[in-house]
Design a protein around this motif. Sequence first.
Motif, short mmCIF file in Angstrom:
data_model
loop_
_atom_site.label_atom_id
_atom_site.label_comp_id
_atom_site.label_asym_id
_atom_site.label_seq_id
_atom_site.Cartn_x
_atom_site.Cartn_y
_atom_site.Cartn_z
N LEU A 259 -55.69 37.54 28.56
CA LEU A 259 -56.13 38.93 28.64
C LEU A 259 -55.14 39.89 27.99
CD1 LEU A 259 -57.68 39.15 32.23
CD2 LEU A 259 -58.78 38.53 30.07
N THR A 260 -53.86 39.71 28.29
CA THR A 260 -52.87 40.60 27.70
C THR A 260 -52.76 40.37 26.20
OG1 THR A 260 -51.09 39.04 28.28
CG2 THR A 260 -51.56 40.83 29.83
N GLY A 261 -52.93 39.12 25.75
CA GLY A 261 -52.88 38.83 24.32
C GLY A 261 -53.99 39.51 23.56
N VAL A 262 -55.20 39.51 24.11
CA VAL A 262 -56.34 40.16 23.45
C VAL A 262 -56.15 41.68 23.44
CG1 VAL A 262 -58.81 40.64 23.64
CG2 VAL A 262 -57.97 38.30 23.88
N VAL A 263 -55.71 42.25 24.56
CA VAL A 263 -55.49 43.70 24.61
C VAL A 263 -54.42 44.11 23.61
CG1 VAL A 263 -54.69 45.61 26.05
CG2 VAL A 263 -56.29 43.92 26.99
N ALA B 220 -57.21 44.09 35.83
CA ALA B 220 -56.96 45.22 34.94
C ALA B 220 -55.56 45.78 35.11
CB ALA B 220 -57.99 46.32 35.19
N ASP B 221 -54.91 45.50 36.24
CA ASP B 221 -53.56 46.01 36.48
C ASP B 221 -52.52 45.27 35.65
OD1 ASP B 221 -54.64 47.75 38.33
OD2 ASP B 221 -54.22 46.43 40.04
N TRP B 222 -52.93 44.19 35.01
CA TRP B 222 -51.98 43.40 34.24
C TRP B 222 -51.56 44.08 32.94
CZ3 TRP B 222 -54.59 37.89 34.64
CH2 TRP B 222 -54.40 37.40 35.95
N HIS B 223 -52.32 45.08 32.51
CA HIS B 223 -51.98 45.75 31.25
C HIS B 223 -52.20 47.25 31.39
CE1 HIS B 223 -51.52 46.56 27.00
NE2 HIS B 223 -51.26 45.28 26.77
N PRO B 224 -51.24 48.08 30.96
CA PRO B 224 -51.37 49.54 31.14
C PRO B 224 -52.51 50.16 30.33
CG PRO B 224 -49.44 48.99 29.79
CD PRO B 224 -49.95 47.70 30.37
N ARG B 225 -53.03 49.44 29.32
CA ARG B 225 -54.10 49.99 28.49
C ARG B 225 -55.49 49.58 29.00
NH1 ARG B 225 -53.57 47.63 23.16
NH2 ARG B 225 -55.20 49.10 22.56
N ALA B 226 -55.54 48.90 30.13
CA ALA B 226 -56.82 48.41 30.65
C ALA B 226 -57.14 49.06 31.98
CB ALA B 226 -56.77 46.90 30.81
N SER B 227 -58.43 49.18 32.25
CA SER B 227 -58.88 49.65 33.56
C SER B 227 -60.19 48.95 33.87
CB SER B 227 -59.07 51.17 33.58
OG SER B 227 -60.14 51.53 32.71
N GLY C 148 -61.91 48.55 28.76
CA GLY C 148 -62.64 48.45 30.01
C GLY C 148 -62.78 46.99 30.38
N LEU C 149 -62.55 46.68 31.65
CA LEU C 149 -62.67 45.31 32.12
C LEU C 149 -63.89 45.21 33.03
CD1 LEU C 149 -61.37 42.47 32.31
CD2 LEU C 149 -60.15 43.27 34.34
N GLY C 150 -64.91 44.52 32.55
CA GLY C 150 -66.10 44.26 33.35
C GLY C 150 -65.92 42.95 34.09
N VAL C 151 -65.83 43.01 35.41
CA VAL C 151 -65.54 41.82 36.19
C VAL C 151 -66.68 41.54 37.16
CG1 VAL C 151 -63.92 40.70 37.76
CG2 VAL C 151 -63.08 42.33 36.08
N GLY C 152 -67.12 40.30 37.19
CA GLY C 152 -68.10 39.88 38.17
C GLY C 152 -67.50 38.81 39.04
#
Length: 286
Positions: free
Chosen positions: A170-174, A219-226, A236-240
Motif C-alpha cells: 500500500l505504501t509503495g503504490v501511494v 489508511a493510517d499507514w500513509h499521511p497521503r491516504a484517508s 482514498g482507501l475503499g475498504v470492505g
Amino acid sequence: MQDGDLVGVQRTLTPVLRAKALDNRLTDPILGDEYAELAMRRLDPAYDRRRFGTSQIGLAAVARAKAHDDWARGFLADHPDAVVLHLGCGLDARVYRIDPPATVDWYDLDYPSVIALRRELLPPREHYTLIEPSVTDLTWLEDVPRGRPVLMIAEGLLPYLTETEIHELLTGVVDAFPSGQIQVDTVSVGAWRTSKWDPVGRRYNALFRSGFDNPAALADWHPRASCGSGSDSDFGLGVGSRRLDAGRWLGGRRSRHAHAQRPLASRRRHRPPARTLLRSAGARCE
C-alpha cells in the motif's frame, strides 16, 4: 494449460469463475459476465452438469465483485486518464465488464501460471497489459506509467498476504503515484486466526495470513491516504470487511431475490438476495 496446473491459493480461481459463469445464466444477473461463462465452459465443458453443478452458493464472490466494479466505475468516470492496477486478478474479467476508455491504461497482475491461463481463456485488448511478477515484489511498479491518478484493486487478495507485505504494498503504490484510490477487502483477526481450521482453505491450501478488526486503520499507514471520500488527501482507501453485511457492501441492493442455493432450473423466477449471498461481504469505508 488447465486449472490443474494451479497450486495453493491459485486453485480458488476456478470456483470463483464458476460462480460468475452461473450468475451470467440467470435472467437478472448481478454481474452479467459473459466472458466468465465462456471461459468456464472452455476449462470444464461439464461444469454445470454434475451433482450440485447449478448450486449458486458461490454467488457470494459475485456480490463482492459487483461492489468492486461499482467503485471502479465511479473512480474512472471522474479520472478517465487513470492507470488501473488490478492485483491478484485471477480469472476475473473486470476489464471487459467495465470496458474503460482508451485513455485508461489497465494492468492485470497475478502468478505466471494464472497469467498464462488468462492468455488462453480471455482475449487481448488495447491499453491492457498482463504482468506476472509477485505482487509483493514491487519492482513491477517500474514498468507502470507514473504521473497519473491510479486505481488499485485488490479483491480477495489481502487476507493471503502478511501485514508487513500489505504495508509495503500500500505504501509503495501511494509513494509511486500523485493521487488515486485503493480498493481492498479484508477479514477479521478472528477469521484469520481460525482459518487454519477452515475446510475450504485447507482443501485448497489457501489459508489467511492476516486480518484486521478495523480495516479503516490501513489508511493510517500513509499521511497521503484517508479512508473514504470527502477529504483533502491524495488517496482514498475503499475498504470492505467480509464480516459486515452484504446489503451495505452493495449499497443497499435488496429484494426480488430468494434462496441462495436454488438450482438454475428455477432461474427464470428467482435470484439470491445480496444479503443471503454474502452476509459477511463488507462495506465501503466512508
